[in-house]
Scaffold this motif. Structure first.
Motif, PDB file in Angstrom:
ATOM      1  N   THR A  33       1.018  -1.147  -0.001  1.00 14.92           N
ATOM      2  CA  THR A  33       0.111  -0.018  -0.087  1.00 14.92           C
ATOM      3  C   THR A  33       0.977   1.060  -0.064  1.00 14.92           C
ATOM      4  O   THR A  33       2.124   1.094   0.231  1.00 14.92           O
ATOM      5  CB  THR A  33      -0.834  -0.022   1.314  1.00 14.92           C
ATOM      6  N   GLU A  58      -7.936   1.018   4.743  1.00 17.84           N
ATOM      7  CA  GLU A  58      -7.725   2.314   5.643  1.00 17.84           C
ATOM      8  C   GLU A  58      -6.997   3.565   4.656  1.00 17.84           C
ATOM      9  O   GLU A  58      -6.934   4.305   5.230  1.00 17.84           O
ATOM     10  CB  GLU A  58      -6.765   1.764   6.595  1.00 17.84           C
ATOM     11  N   CYS A  59      -6.525   2.992   3.538  1.00 19.81           N
ATOM     12  CA  CYS A  59      -5.700   4.026   2.713  1.00 19.81           C
ATOM     13  C   CYS A  59      -6.325   3.847   1.252  1.00 19.81           C
ATOM     14  O   CYS A  59      -5.763   4.399   0.121  1.00 19.81           O
ATOM     15  CB  CYS A  59      -4.310   3.652   2.635  1.00 19.81           C
ATOM     16  N   ALA A  60      -7.941   3.597   1.011  1.00 21.97           N
ATOM     17  CA  ALA A  60      -8.274   3.388  -0.310  1.00 21.97           C
ATOM     18  C   ALA A  60      -8.213   5.028  -1.069  1.00 21.97           C
ATOM     19  O   ALA A  60      -8.270   4.766  -2.090  1.00 21.97           O
ATOM     20  CB  ALA A  60      -9.621   2.981   0.037  1.00 21.97           C
ATOM     21  N   ASP A  61      -8.191   6.016  -0.257  1.00 19.25           N
ATOM     22  CA  ASP A  61      -8.238   7.475  -1.055  1.00 19.25           C
ATOM     23  C   ASP A  61      -6.658   7.654  -1.507  1.00 19.25           C
ATOM     24  O   ASP A  61      -6.720   8.718  -2.180  1.00 19.25           O
ATOM     25  CB  ASP A  61      -8.821   8.279  -0.097  1.00 19.25           C
ATOM     26  N   GLU A  62      -5.793   6.777  -1.073  1.00  9.78           N
ATOM     27  CA  GLU A  62      -4.216   7.183  -1.442  1.00  9.78           C
ATOM     28  C   GLU A  62      -3.953   6.327  -2.761  1.00  9.78           C
ATOM     29  O   GLU A  62      -2.699   6.658  -3.011  1.00  9.78           O
ATOM     30  CB  GLU A  62      -3.560   6.719  -0.254  1.00  9.78           C
ATOM     31  N   ASP A  64      -5.230   4.618  -6.860  1.00  8.84           N
ATOM     32  CA  ASP A  64      -6.086   4.504  -7.937  1.00  8.84           C
ATOM     33  C   ASP A  64      -6.355   3.147  -8.537  1.00  8.84           C
ATOM     34  O   ASP A  64      -7.181   2.847  -9.179  1.00  8.84           O
ATOM     35  CB  ASP A  64      -5.771   5.429  -9.045  1.00  8.84           C
ATOM     36  N   ALA A  88     -15.914   0.367  -1.063  1.00  7.35           N
ATOM     37  CA  ALA A  88     -15.101   0.959  -0.586  1.00  7.35           C
ATOM     38  C   ALA A  88     -14.339   1.768  -1.692  1.00  7.35           C
ATOM     39  O   ALA A  88     -13.328   2.514  -1.629  1.00  7.35           O
ATOM     40  CB  ALA A  88     -13.837   0.294  -0.002  1.00  7.35           C
ATOM     41  N   ARG A  89     -14.995   1.912  -2.863  1.00  5.37           N
ATOM     42  CA  ARG A  89     -14.689   2.405  -3.969  1.00  5.37           C
ATOM     43  C   ARG A  89     -13.126   1.808  -4.543  1.00  5.37           C
ATOM     44  O   ARG A  89     -12.392   2.660  -5.125  1.00  5.37           O
ATOM     45  CB  ARG A  89     -14.722   4.038  -4.049  1.00  5.37           C
ATOM     46  N   ILE A  90     -12.916   0.714  -4.466  1.00  6.39           N
ATOM     47  CA  ILE A  90     -11.816  -0.067  -4.985  1.00  6.39           C
ATOM     48  C   ILE A  90     -12.277  -1.228  -6.072  1.00  6.39           C
ATOM     49  O   ILE A  90     -12.989  -1.894  -5.704  1.00  6.39           O
ATOM     50  CB  ILE A  90     -10.956  -0.710  -3.642  1.00  6.39           C
ATOM     51  N   ARG A 113      -0.402   6.007  -8.685  1.00  7.46           N
ATOM     52  CA  ARG A 113      -0.835   5.698  -7.365  1.00  7.46           C
ATOM     53  C   ARG A 113      -1.689   4.408  -7.459  1.00  7.46           C
ATOM     54  O   ARG A 113      -2.668   4.005  -7.892  1.00  7.46           O
ATOM     55  CB  ARG A 113      -1.956   6.639  -6.997  1.00  7.46           C
TER      56      ARG A 113
END
Length: 122
Positions: A33, A58-62, A64, A88-90, A113
């Motif tokens: 990650t 925990e770091c899904a917004d970090e 793409d 979780a938008r992944i 990313r």
């Protein structure tokens, strides 16, 4: 959970039940990650649990892209896990571990990313 290794170096090698990154050997499956490397319990994709993916969530917004290495052969994530990641938008991109390692290195080299969930191969 604290990462075992900080940062996201390139994958030097994989096989023999583990991975080598930045000249260090890591046994078993791993999560890579933006926050670092974590051991990952599943030996097969079908054994993936929601709890085992916590460092990614925990770091899904970090990141793409999520590359998922399925081992030596192609396999699929359980449908409930795909749904959990989607919530979780992944969006997981599943491929063999070898292909995932190569793709991960290309994306890291391009400074994209990216995160990876990699099943170790023998």
């Amino acid at each position: 959970m604290k990462p075992r290794f900080a940062g996201q170096p390139l994958i030097d090698a994989y096989g023999d039940g583990g991975f080598r990154l930045n000249e260090q050997r890591f046994e078993g499956s791993i999560l890579l990650t933006p926050r670092g490397l974590y051991p990952w319990a599943p030996g097969k994709l079908r054994d993936t649990t929601r709890a085992s993916l916590a460092p990614l969530i925990e770091c899904a917004d970090e990141f793409d892209f999520l590359l998922v290495g399925s081992g030596a052969g192609f396999a699929q994530l359980p449908k409930d896990i795909v749904g959990f990641l989607t919530e979780a938008r992944i969006v997981p991109d599943v491929m063999t571990t070898g292909a995932a390692c190569r793709t991960y290195n290309i994306l890291r080299f391009e400074e994209r990313r990216v995160a990876a969930a990699l099943i170790a191969v023998s």
